[in-house]
Each structure stands twice: as C-alpha cells, then as structure tokens.
Design an enzyme around this catalytic site. Structure first.
Site, PDB file in Angstrom:
ATOM      1  N   GLN A 180      59.234 -10.725   8.847  1.00  0.00           N
ATOM      2  CA  GLN A 180      59.650 -11.997   8.262  1.00  0.00           C
ATOM      3  C   GLN A 180      59.075 -13.097   9.143  1.00  0.00           C
ATOM      4  O   GLN A 180      59.616 -13.403  10.206  1.00  0.00           O
ATOM      5  CB  GLN A 180      61.174 -12.086   8.216  1.00  0.00           C
ATOM      6  CG  GLN A 180      61.863 -10.872   7.594  1.00  0.00           C
ATOM      7  CD  GLN A 180      61.729 -10.835   6.085  1.00  0.00           C
ATOM      8  OE1 GLN A 180      62.114 -11.776   5.398  1.00  0.00           O
ATOM      9  NE2 GLN A 180      61.183  -9.746   5.563  1.00  0.00           N
ATOM     10  N   GLY A 218      69.122 -16.063   1.011  1.00  0.00           N
ATOM     11  CA  GLY A 218      68.109 -15.104   1.421  1.00  0.00           C
ATOM     12  C   GLY A 218      66.747 -15.724   1.665  1.00  0.00           C
ATOM     13  O   GLY A 218      66.511 -16.919   1.450  1.00  0.00           O
ATOM     14  N   HIS A 219      65.809 -14.866   2.094  1.00  0.00           N
ATOM     15  CA  HIS A 219      64.479 -15.349   2.467  1.00  0.00           C
ATOM     16  C   HIS A 219      63.698 -15.860   1.249  1.00  0.00           C
ATOM     17  O   HIS A 219      63.828 -15.356   0.145  1.00  0.00           O
ATOM     18  CB  HIS A 219      63.682 -14.259   3.194  1.00  0.00           C
ATOM     19  CG  HIS A 219      63.536 -12.970   2.450  1.00  0.00           C
ATOM     20  ND1 HIS A 219      63.229 -11.794   3.079  1.00  0.00           N
ATOM     21  CD2 HIS A 219      63.651 -12.663   1.147  1.00  0.00           C
ATOM     22  CE1 HIS A 219      63.145 -10.835   2.192  1.00  0.00           C
ATOM     23  NE2 HIS A 219      63.405 -11.335   1.013  1.00  0.00           N
ATOM     24  N   ASN A 220      62.918 -16.896   1.500  1.00  0.00           N
ATOM     25  CA  ASN A 220      62.035 -17.523   0.497  1.00  0.00           C
ATOM     26  C   ASN A 220      62.790 -18.275  -0.597  1.00  0.00           C
ATOM     27  O   ASN A 220      62.161 -18.740  -1.560  1.00  0.00           O
ATOM     28  CB  ASN A 220      61.105 -16.509  -0.171  1.00  0.00           C
ATOM     29  CG  ASN A 220      60.259 -15.740   0.816  1.00  0.00           C
ATOM     30  OD1 ASN A 220      60.012 -16.206   1.920  1.00  0.00           O
ATOM     31  ND2 ASN A 220      59.824 -14.562   0.427  1.00  0.00           N
ATOM     32  N   SER A 279      63.799 -15.200  -2.783  1.00  0.00           N
ATOM     33  CA  SER A 279      62.779 -15.769  -3.676  1.00  0.00           C
ATOM     34  C   SER A 279      63.348 -16.399  -4.938  1.00  0.00           C
ATOM     35  O   SER A 279      62.622 -16.618  -5.903  1.00  0.00           O
ATOM     36  CB  SER A 279      61.741 -14.701  -4.046  1.00  0.00           C
ATOM     37  OG  SER A 279      61.073 -14.233  -2.886  1.00  0.00           O
TER      38      SER A 279
END
Length: 355
Positions: free
Chosen positions: A216, A257-259, A277
């Site tokens: 990440q 969460g990520h993105n 995402s």
C-alpha cells in the site's frame, strides 16, 4: 442540569448583538438589551439561555419555557409566549449552532492545553528536520517525524504521532493519541482523539501458500475544514490516494478503506464502513452503521438510511435504505408490509380462521 464546570457560560451578550451575529432579526427592539449567556433545550431553558424551535410540536414545552430568547422561523412566532423575546431566522437550526459556537468556542475543537510559557512541551520528540511555523503547540509526549511540516496555529495533542514527511496545514487541531502517517492535511482540519490516518489498507492476493500482502504505497489527502471523529480509521491508498473532500464531517468509529474518494461537504455517521475504491460524490449523507461495498459509485446528494447495505452504484439525488439498498420509498413500503403480516400472524396463529 447543574452548572457544567467543563464549559463555563459566556460573560454575556445583548440580544441585539446576538441577532446581528446570526444574521437574524430581533422581532421586538424593546428586548435589544436583554443579556444571554448560554444555549439550552426548550425543556430546561432558564433566564440567560437561548433555545430554538423547528415545528409546532414544541408548543407544550414552550408553555413552561423560561428562556431569555427563542430562535424560530417567522411562521412559528405565534407559538412563543409573549414574555419571551423572539429572534427570527429562516434557518433556526443553523442559527442555534452558530450561537452555541459563539458562547462556547472551546467546545468546537478538542481541547489542547498549552505546555506553559513554551509552546513545545519539553517531553515532546521532534525531529530536527521537521518544520513548525509560529504558534504551533505541541503537548507532552507527542512525536513529530523527520521532514514533517506543521502550519501556523496548529495544535498537536499529547501522545499524538505525526509521521515522517506528513504535512499539516494551519489552524488544525490534532487531539491526544491520534496518529497521522503518509498524509497531507489541509487547513482548519479537526482530528479527534484516537484517530488513525494513513495506515496500510486491507489488501491481499490468494497464493499457493496463503494470502500474499499487497503493498500500500498511496497517500491520504484530507482537504480544508474536514472534521474526523474519535477512533475513526482512514487507510492510505494502495497505489492511488485516499481523498476526503473539503468540509466533510465524519463521526466516531468510521472505517474508510484504501483508495476511497469522498466528495465535499458530506456527512458520515458513526460506525459506517466504506470498502476500498468507493467513490462518493458531494453533499452525500450516510446514516449510522451503513456498509458500503468496494468499487461502487455514489452520486452527489444521495441520502442513505441507517443500517443499509450498499451493493451497487447509487444515482445522484436519491434516497436509499435497506439491505440491499433500494429506493427509500420501496424499502419503507416493504417494511410496513412485513409489520402488517407479523401483526396478522400474531392475531391468527397458524393461519387458521377464527370462529
């Protein structure tokens, strides 16, 4: 309620001054010199307090109200007893919020206590390469990493961790115990106790010997005037950035969460989980404990009812609820039908016709 020692009342303000500050109108100028010091709900407002009403359901409480002023829309002035001054506002809720902030400015941000004559506590650990503008306050045991940059007037709480190369803008409040890594923070941002920003996201690829961790290497970008509630977590991007748009307000214990990309001026209530995402537009309102699947798009102005599950894209401007989420009217209709069926079964167990 007894006097709150944590937030003492204001020294006092004339109603005319308060009305001017709110951009509102004092209905009767004879009350211009009445002094107010605090805000309170209608049910326990006393002399010196300001309260507000939004509907005629407040009629009974107003009958025994002792407030020094009521903020309301012009259409509701007939509900207010004659002895109580009225401040007219087209948006009483916002006006009351502004009054609260005026009377209790210290309650608008996490309290950070100056270490004394020196703005940097002796026990704080600050890398020599870090850059702090004037007026930065750093409380005991806080850690600021190499090449970090912190803007003028920002306050860093006790035991907070600011990682290497993190940039924080001006007039921010970072409360005790927060940690900020791999992030760029704008101006006027409020980060409450225990927030975790910039840790790696949850990403794994199945392999012949189990789950293989995916690196990440993205960032977290938090724009101006965002507020993030206690114990919320915001993961850094995998390869792109996680972005929180200007003016967005996030409650306690939210997982992002990520993105994930969140637009401007959104409101996200406690215990929401947003998978990686996801793209969320501007002005979106998300109720408590909503779960959002990854890689979906939520349009501008969407409103999502509490405890809903979002599995697909949601069109802009809609209201949604249920699991899986669907238009709110459909969800409420189905819920009402289920309640009706349950009541019928209760009156007629087993479906047998009563004699």
């Amino acid at each position: 309620m007894e006097q709150n020692v944590f937030f003492l009342p204001h020294e006092g303000l004339k109603l005319a001054e308060l009305a001017e500050f709110l951009g509102a109108e004092l209905a009767n100028s004879d009350h211009a010199d009445v002094i107010v010091r605090s805000v309170a709900p209608i049910s326990r407002a006393r002399p010196g307090d300001v309260c507000y009403i939004l509907s005629r359901r407040s009629r009974d409480e107003l009958a025994t109200c002792e407030a020094s002023a009521v903020i309301c829309d012009k259409a509701l002035t007939d509900l207010v007893p004659e002895h109580i001054p009225v401040i007219l506002s087209s948006n009483p809720h916002a006006a009351f919020a502004m009054a609260g902030g005026l009377f209790y400015p210290a309650a608008l941000r996490p309290q950070v206590f100056s270490p004394g004559e020196n703005e940097i506590a002796p026990s704080a650990v600050i890398d020599p390469s870090a850059k702090l503008e004037k007026g930065v306050i750093v409380e005991p045991m806080a850690i600021i990493g190499a090449h970090a940059e912190i803007g003028e007037g920002t306050r860093i709480g006790a035991h907070a961790i600011i990682g290497p190369n993190v940039k924080i803008g001006r007039d921010c409040s970072i409360a005790a115990g927060a940690s900020i890594l791999c992030a760029l923070i704008g101006n006027g941002v409020i980060i409450h106790n225990g927030v975790r920003i910039g840790q790696d996201g949850f990403g794994y690829a199945p392999g012949p010997r189990g789950m293989i961790k995916i690196v990440q290497i993205g960032r977290v970008i938090i724009q101006d005037n965002v507020e993030i509630g206690a114990n919320t977590t915001i993961d850094r991007g995998a390869m792109d950035d996680t972005v929180i748009g200007e003016g967005t307000k996030i409650d306690n214990q939210v997982q992002i969460g990520h993105n994930v990309q969140i637009g401007r001026h959104c409101a996200i209530v406690a215990q929401v989980g947003i998978a990686g995402s996801t793209k969320i537009g501007n002005g979106v309102q998300i109720g408590g404990q909503v779960g959002i699947k990854g890689h979906v798009t939520i349009g501008d102005g969407v409103q999502i009812a509490a405890k809903s599950g979002i599995m697909t894209d949601l069109a802009a401007g809609g209201q949604y609820g249920g699991v899986p989420a669907r238009p709110l009217k459909d969800y409420l209709r189905e819920a009402a039908q289920q309640v009706s069926k349950s009541k019928l079964r209760g009156r007629n167990p087993g479906g047998k016709q009563n004699d």
